[in-house]
Design a protein around this motif. Structure first.
Motif, mmCIF file in Angstrom:
data_model
loop_
_atom_site.group_PDB
_atom_site.id
_atom_site.type_symbol
_atom_site.label_atom_id
_atom_site.label_comp_id
_atom_site.label_asym_id
_atom_site.label_seq_id
_atom_site.Cartn_x
_atom_site.Cartn_y
_atom_site.Cartn_z
ATOM 1 N N GLY A 29 0.684 -1.084 0.335
ATOM 2 C CA GLY A 29 -0.014 -0.055 -0.280
ATOM 3 C C GLY A 29 0.986 1.431 0.158
ATOM 4 N N GLY A 30 2.079 1.226 -0.726
ATOM 5 C CA GLY A 30 2.498 2.374 -0.305
ATOM 6 C C GLY A 30 3.503 2.758 0.673
ATOM 7 N N TYR A 31 3.639 2.431 1.744
ATOM 8 C CA TYR A 31 4.232 1.657 3.346
ATOM 9 C C TYR A 31 5.711 1.048 3.553
ATOM 10 C CZ TYR A 31 0.410 5.244 4.180
ATOM 11 O OH TYR A 31 -0.892 6.354 4.291
ATOM 12 N N ALA A 32 6.111 1.472 4.192
ATOM 13 C CA ALA A 32 7.001 0.938 4.355
ATOM 14 C C ALA A 32 7.712 0.797 6.639
ATOM 15 C CB ALA A 32 8.464 1.164 4.426
ATOM 16 N N VAL A 33 8.215 -0.179 7.056
ATOM 17 C CA VAL A 33 8.287 0.053 8.162
ATOM 18 C C VAL A 33 9.574 0.182 8.552
ATOM 19 C CG1 VAL A 33 8.268 -1.568 10.635
ATOM 20 C CG2 VAL A 33 6.904 -1.246 9.119
ATOM 21 N N GLU A 43 22.067 3.271 3.526
ATOM 22 C CA GLU A 43 21.581 1.514 5.013
ATOM 23 C C GLU A 43 20.534 0.460 4.357
ATOM 24 O OE1 GLU A 43 22.950 0.993 8.324
ATOM 25 O OE2 GLU A 43 24.717 1.902 7.220
ATOM 26 N N SER A 44 20.133 1.545 3.534
ATOM 27 C CA SER A 44 18.921 -0.097 3.629
ATOM 28 C C SER A 44 18.079 0.806 2.048
ATOM 29 C CB SER A 44 17.324 0.695 4.570
ATOM 30 O OG SER A 44 17.414 1.092 5.623
ATOM 31 N N VAL A 45 17.368 -0.953 1.672
ATOM 32 C CA VAL A 45 16.652 -0.413 0.251
ATOM 33 C C VAL A 45 15.381 -1.476 0.434
ATOM 34 C CG1 VAL A 45 17.168 -3.203 -0.102
ATOM 35 C CG2 VAL A 45 16.601 -1.534 -2.108
ATOM 36 N N VAL A 46 13.878 -1.011 0.482
ATOM 37 C CA VAL A 46 12.972 -1.400 0.836
ATOM 38 C C VAL A 46 12.515 -2.679 0.506
ATOM 39 C CG1 VAL A 46 10.453 -0.326 1.751
ATOM 40 C CG2 VAL A 46 12.237 1.329 1.413
ATOM 41 N N ASP A 47 12.141 -2.537 -1.184
ATOM 42 C CA ASP A 47 11.607 -3.178 -1.700
ATOM 43 C C ASP A 47 12.894 -3.652 -2.882
ATOM 44 O OD1 ASP A 47 10.469 -1.454 -3.258
ATOM 45 O OD2 ASP A 47 8.702 -2.720 -2.674
ATOM 46 N N THR A 65 12.316 1.432 18.334
ATOM 47 C CA THR A 65 11.484 1.509 17.964
ATOM 48 C C THR A 65 11.841 1.214 16.634
ATOM 49 O OG1 THR A 65 11.318 4.041 19.290
ATOM 50 C CG2 THR A 65 9.339 3.687 17.861
ATOM 51 N N LEU A 66 10.150 1.350 16.013
ATOM 52 C CA LEU A 66 9.973 0.648 14.819
ATOM 53 C C LEU A 66 8.836 1.529 14.199
ATOM 54 C CD1 LEU A 66 9.434 -2.947 14.811
ATOM 55 C CD2 LEU A 66 11.609 -1.784 14.166
ATOM 56 N N ARG A 67 8.576 2.544 13.930
ATOM 57 C CA ARG A 67 8.186 3.289 12.565
ATOM 58 C C ARG A 67 7.765 3.028 11.291
ATOM 59 N NH1 ARG A 67 12.079 5.759 15.405
ATOM 60 N NH2 ARG A 67 11.613 7.314 16.725
ATOM 61 N N LEU A 68 6.377 3.306 11.164
ATOM 62 C CA LEU A 68 5.755 3.540 9.609
ATOM 63 C C LEU A 68 5.229 4.270 8.752
ATOM 64 C CD1 LEU A 68 3.195 1.386 7.946
ATOM 65 C CD2 LEU A 68 1.956 2.046 9.718
ATOM 66 N N TYR A 69 6.024 4.953 8.090
ATOM 67 C CA TYR A 69 5.827 5.890 7.071
ATOM 68 C C TYR A 69 5.419 5.164 5.624
ATOM 69 C CZ TYR A 69 9.647 7.638 10.305
ATOM 70 O OH TYR A 69 10.385 8.303 11.094
ATOM 71 N N ASP A 70 4.656 6.489 5.445
ATOM 72 C CA ASP A 70 4.199 6.582 3.679
ATOM 73 C C ASP A 70 5.555 6.642 3.308
ATOM 74 O OD1 ASP A 70 2.872 7.165 1.773
ATOM 75 O OD2 ASP A 70 1.552 9.276 2.531
#
Length: 440
Positions: free
Chosen positions: A138-142, A387-391, A150-155
């Protein structure tokens, strides 16, 4: 003033305004910067008849009053700021009532410098040390932060604060930072791993020797995480395994007291992803050591073949044949795959202070006998480290794009000599998420 006018003026109260946040961050030349909501009211008056303006800036080289655009109608308006320079300014937001009475609030605004690919860049605010990210649809990532648990949910499409947060420290049984550096999803379960290494002073901190899971329910903005389980002996298992195999990678020395983790012969995990076609074997991607631990060495992946049982029932980790990849002398900063077992690897330096060192993005087909393919060099003139690649998109399609995220914790974002991780106000902390075309 006539008696009628006096009666009319007396029928209104003093107008009020409330800001959704007193601190706001932006960037020069940015697209989709965060906005602040302004709620206004006046007793006896229609809120839509009230006027909201920005009347003053304390430092016009950062943004003038006219650089702040007010939109919206009714009781809630929005203030968006177009930065013209790096630094800080206080903006005065004013509401004017139907009878001319006014009220003001101060919006503390900070602008970071322009970056390359600004049109493809969004800023994730609320923390600055993004270290791992997992797509939840849905266009979101943790997104995880290596300075907190803390884990954060972002658009993913817009700049701004997280829409939800979770901290499972009490369930895991830790009070210090886990130093979350890697994450991987299989089904509805996300595995998160600490760096497993010493801290920057070479001291052992038990919380960093943690792997834990969260269960995903829902998707997009409705995503919910619940705690699964944890394991606190993976570092010990790795050291014992390496000793049993002739200290090939020097894990015992790399974890010794006083050993700095971000050295070529240190010990520091920064990537986690499942092996091709597997739901139980996961690769640990090492920032250090290189294999062998000499300049020009190869990046190291160590497969944990029973990660499900390790976290689920506390079974000791079992390791498969390690994989050594030629990333041009760089090490693994993140690794992610798609359902077709196509991998993207963010490659960077093993060094502790590496913001200006090279970064690159590689693709890999998951076959240990096949070399990764360099897709592109990543920008290093902007603050932060990749540091990160989302998908991972379909790498067989021309023009496919991937979103990468920086850790900006050690960056001086606003030109005042303060590292982002040490900023007083969370709204001014941020990491950068940028889309790159990786094929064609």
């Amino acid at each position: 003033m006539s008696m009628g006018s006096q009666a009319q003026a007396a029928s209104y109260g003093t107008p009020s305004l409330t800001l959704s946040a007193s601190y706001l961050s932006g960037a020069v030349g940015a697209s989709g910067d965060p906005v602040v909501n302004v709620t206004v009211a006046q007793s006896g008056a229609d809120a839509g008849a009230l006027t909201v303006t920005v009347t003053r800036s304390s430092k016009t080289s950062v943004a003038t009053a006219t650089d702040a655009a007010v939109t919206g109608t009714g009781a809630t308006r929005q203030v968006a700021v177009a930065a013209r320079g790096r630094g800080y300014t206080d903006l005065t937001v004013q509401v004017t009532g139907v009878d001319g009475q006014t009220a003001t609030k101060t919006l503390h605004y900070a602008a970071s410098a322009a970056v390359q690919r600004s049109a493809d860049t969004r800023y994730l605010t609320g923390s600055s040390d993004a270290s791992a990210a997992v797509d939840v649809g849905g266009g979101y990532a943790v997104v995880a932060d290596d300075e907190s648990n803390t884990l954060r949910l972002y658009d993913r499409s817009s700049s701004g604060a997280p829409v939800r947060t979770w901290d499972f420290s009490s369930r895991i049984g830790v009070s210090k930072e886990i130093d979350i550096e890697g994450a991987a999803r299989v089904g509805d379960t996300i595995y998160w791993t600490g760096s497993l290494g010493n801290n920057k002073d070479g001291e052992y901190k038990s919380a960093r020797n943690t792997v834990f899971t969260t269960k995903v329910t829902g998707s997009g903005a409705s995503t919910t995480l619940t705690y699964g389980g944890s394991y606190a002996k993976l570092r010990d298992n790795l050291v014992a395994w390496d000793k049993a195999n002739g200290n090939r990678y020097g894990f015992a020395a790399g974890t010794a007291t006083g050993q700095i983790p971000k050295q070529i012969d240190g010990f520091n995990v920064e990537g986690l992803e499942f092996a091709p076609g597997s739901t139980t074997t996961a690769y640990l991607g090492f920032r250090a050591p290189l294999a062998p631990a000499v300049p020009g060495g190869k990046a190291l992946l160590v497969p944990v073949t029973n990660i499900d049982k390790m976290v689920g029932s506390g079974a000791s980790a079992v390791f498969g044949t390690p994989v050594e990849l030629d990333l041009g002398g760089l090490s693994v900063r993140d690794i992610r795959k798609n359902a077709a077992n196509q991998y993207l690897i963010v490659a960077g330096s093993w060094a502790a202070d590496d913001n200006s060192d090279p970064y690159a993005l590689y693709s890999w087909d998951g076959d240990p006998a096949h070399a990764p393919v360099k897709r592109l060099d990543l920008p290093t003139s902007d603050p932060g480290g990749w540091e990160s690649v989302v998908d991972v998109p379909d790498l067989g399609v021309s023009g496919a794009r991937a979103q990468l995220i920086t850790d900006d914790g050690s960056a001086d974002l606003y030109g005042d000599g303060v590292e982002a991780k040490d900023l007083t106000h969370p709204e001014w902390k941020k990491s950068r998420a940028t889309w790159f075309t990786v094929t064609g």
